[in-house]
Design a protein around this motif. Structure first.
Motif, mmCIF file in Angstrom:
data_model
loop_
_atom_site.group_PDB
_atom_site.id
_atom_site.type_symbol
_atom_site.label_atom_id
_atom_site.label_comp_id
_atom_site.label_asym_id
_atom_site.label_seq_id
_atom_site.Cartn_x
_atom_site.Cartn_y
_atom_site.Cartn_z
ATOM 1 N N TRP A 23 0.831 -1.217 0.000
ATOM 2 C CA TRP A 23 0.000 0.000 0.000
ATOM 3 C C TRP A 23 0.858 1.256 0.000
ATOM 4 N N ASP A 31 -4.658 5.867 -4.247
ATOM 5 C CA ASP A 31 -5.433 7.076 -3.941
ATOM 6 C C ASP A 31 -6.181 7.560 -5.183
ATOM 7 N N VAL A 80 -6.187 7.108 12.369
ATOM 8 C CA VAL A 80 -5.621 6.042 13.207
ATOM 9 C C VAL A 80 -5.406 4.820 12.329
ATOM 10 N N MET A 86 2.459 2.689 7.210
ATOM 11 C CA MET A 86 1.461 3.531 6.549
ATOM 12 C C MET A 86 1.297 4.847 7.299
HETATM 13 C C1 SAM Z 1 -7.682 -1.287 2.622
HETATM 14 S S1 SAM Z 1 -6.618 -0.292 3.593
HETATM 15 C C2 SAM Z 1 -7.417 1.289 3.459
HETATM 16 C C3 SAM Z 1 -6.519 2.416 3.804
HETATM 17 C C4 SAM Z 1 -7.109 3.830 3.679
HETATM 18 N N1 SAM Z 1 -8.334 3.980 4.440
HETATM 19 C C5 SAM Z 1 -7.355 4.181 2.241
HETATM 20 O O1 SAM Z 1 -8.487 4.227 1.800
HETATM 21 O O2 SAM Z 1 -6.342 4.436 1.528
HETATM 22 C C6 SAM Z 1 -7.084 -0.834 5.215
HETATM 23 C C7 SAM Z 1 -6.342 -0.109 6.324
HETATM 24 O O3 SAM Z 1 -6.879 -0.524 7.585
HETATM 25 C C8 SAM Z 1 -5.804 -0.633 8.494
HETATM 26 N N2 SAM Z 1 -6.198 -1.485 9.622
HETATM 27 C C9 SAM Z 1 -6.452 -2.809 9.635
HETATM 28 N N3 SAM Z 1 -6.796 -3.231 10.868
HETATM 29 C C10 SAM Z 1 -6.770 -2.122 11.665
HETATM 30 C C11 SAM Z 1 -7.013 -1.902 13.039
HETATM 31 N N4 SAM Z 1 -7.380 -2.904 13.852
HETATM 32 N N5 SAM Z 1 -6.870 -0.648 13.536
HETATM 33 C C12 SAM Z 1 -6.477 0.368 12.735
HETATM 34 N N6 SAM Z 1 -6.230 0.216 11.412
HETATM 35 C C13 SAM Z 1 -6.380 -1.010 10.885
HETATM 36 C C14 SAM Z 1 -4.674 -1.191 7.655
HETATM 37 O O4 SAM Z 1 -3.410 -1.014 8.252
HETATM 38 C C15 SAM Z 1 -4.869 -0.405 6.356
HETATM 39 O O5 SAM Z 1 -4.131 0.792 6.372
#
Ligand code: SAM
Length: 280
Positions: A23, A31, A80, A86
């Protein structure tokens, strides 16, 4: 309890390892592909007038920065994410763009947020990975102020999102050990079942739950397609461990598999998702 712990550890490992790397490497491309969902969330934040916004699973922080950039915004925009790499990229981009977004490296499902400290909780595909989703959404609800709203997008089923599984279907014979997609388990399609999503939100105390299907046109440049197919998802993870010959073969069959989505120099697909809204 042990099973929940294991699922949580698996996700933390994935997002702090191969998936997080992929990512970060593909940040600009992802993005761009997911921009229409950022637009959906930013419109929701603007309409709500929320002053303090929490972006859950913010990844490299595009949506968090977009909230911080809202015209006339006095908003506190906080992202968060469980992935250290990331969050590091999100901070670097916010600094480069001189955007006052803040970032917390933490598991959003268990982090001790100050109670009632956010007026809106939002997420672009970042809430389907919790090992214990009821506990996680209750924790987020505790961070929400009395009038706060929740708005997130999540994927519907793999059957409705064939583009998303194209690479693994194309590469199946060359990579026979690819992990199967697990229904109702933490992962990209963990929230495919709207009834399950509703029951998680009800059990964690959210009200006025509204779950609507949205079908969103997404695009990427054709010359980025091979990079996309080879880096992301289960195939991206598997390709980090194969020999160069197998890798070249996989990249070729995956590219062929995507052919129906190629229109000249553009790749087009429809993302079939849920838009979920609720109140504290
Ligand atoms: C599919 S990515 C989406 C990232 C971002 N929201 C975007 O649209 O570009 C999923 C994100 O959720 C995060 N994630 C997964 N489990 C999580 C948790 N328990 N708490 C916080 N973040 C979490 C991952 O690290 C990842 O960055």
């Amino acid at each position: 309890m042990e099973a929940i712990q294991r699922l949580g550890d698996e996700q933390a490992k994935l997002w702090n390892g191969t998936a997080g790397c992929a990512w970060v490497e593909a940040q600009a491309l992802l993005d761009r592909i997911l921009q229409p969902f950022e637009d959906v969330l930013i419109e929701a934040v603007s309409a709500s007038g929320a002053r303090r916004v929490l972006d859950v699973g913010c990844g490299t922080g595009s949506t968090t920065r977009a909230v911080a950039r809202l015209p006339g915004a006095k908003s506190d925009s906080v992202g968060v994410d469980i992935s250290e790499q990331m969050i590091a990229t999100a901070r670097m981009l916010a600094e480069q763009e001189r955007v006052p977004a803040k970032f917390i490296p933490a598991d959003a499902g268990t982090h001790a947020f100050a109670a009632a400290s956010f007026d809106m909780i939002m997420s672009r595909f970042g809430v389907m990975f919790f090992a214990d989703p009821v506990r996680a959404f209750a924790n987020l609800r505790n961070a929400a102020s009395k009038e706060a709203t929740l708005c997130f997008v999540a994927w519907r089923s793999p059957a409705e999102n064939r583009f998303m599984t194209t690479a693994e279907r194309a590469a199946a014979s060359l990579l026979p050990n690819l992990p199967a997609r697990r229904a109702n388990a933490p992962g990209q399609f963990g929230f495919a079942d709207a009834r399950r999503v509703e029951s998680i939100l009800v059990a964690s105390g959210w009200t006025d739950i509204d779950i609507q299907p949205i079908d969103v046109a997404c695009t990427l440049p054709e010359n980025e397609l091979s990079r996309y197919g080879a880096r992301l998802g289960p195939v991206g993870v598997a390709l980090r461990e194969v020999d160069p010959r197998t890798r070249d073969q996989v990249v070729a069959v995956v590219r062929k598999g995507f052919e129906p989505y190629v229109h000249g120099d553009e790749v087009r697909f429809t993302a079939s998702c849920w838009r979920v809204d609720a109140r504290r």
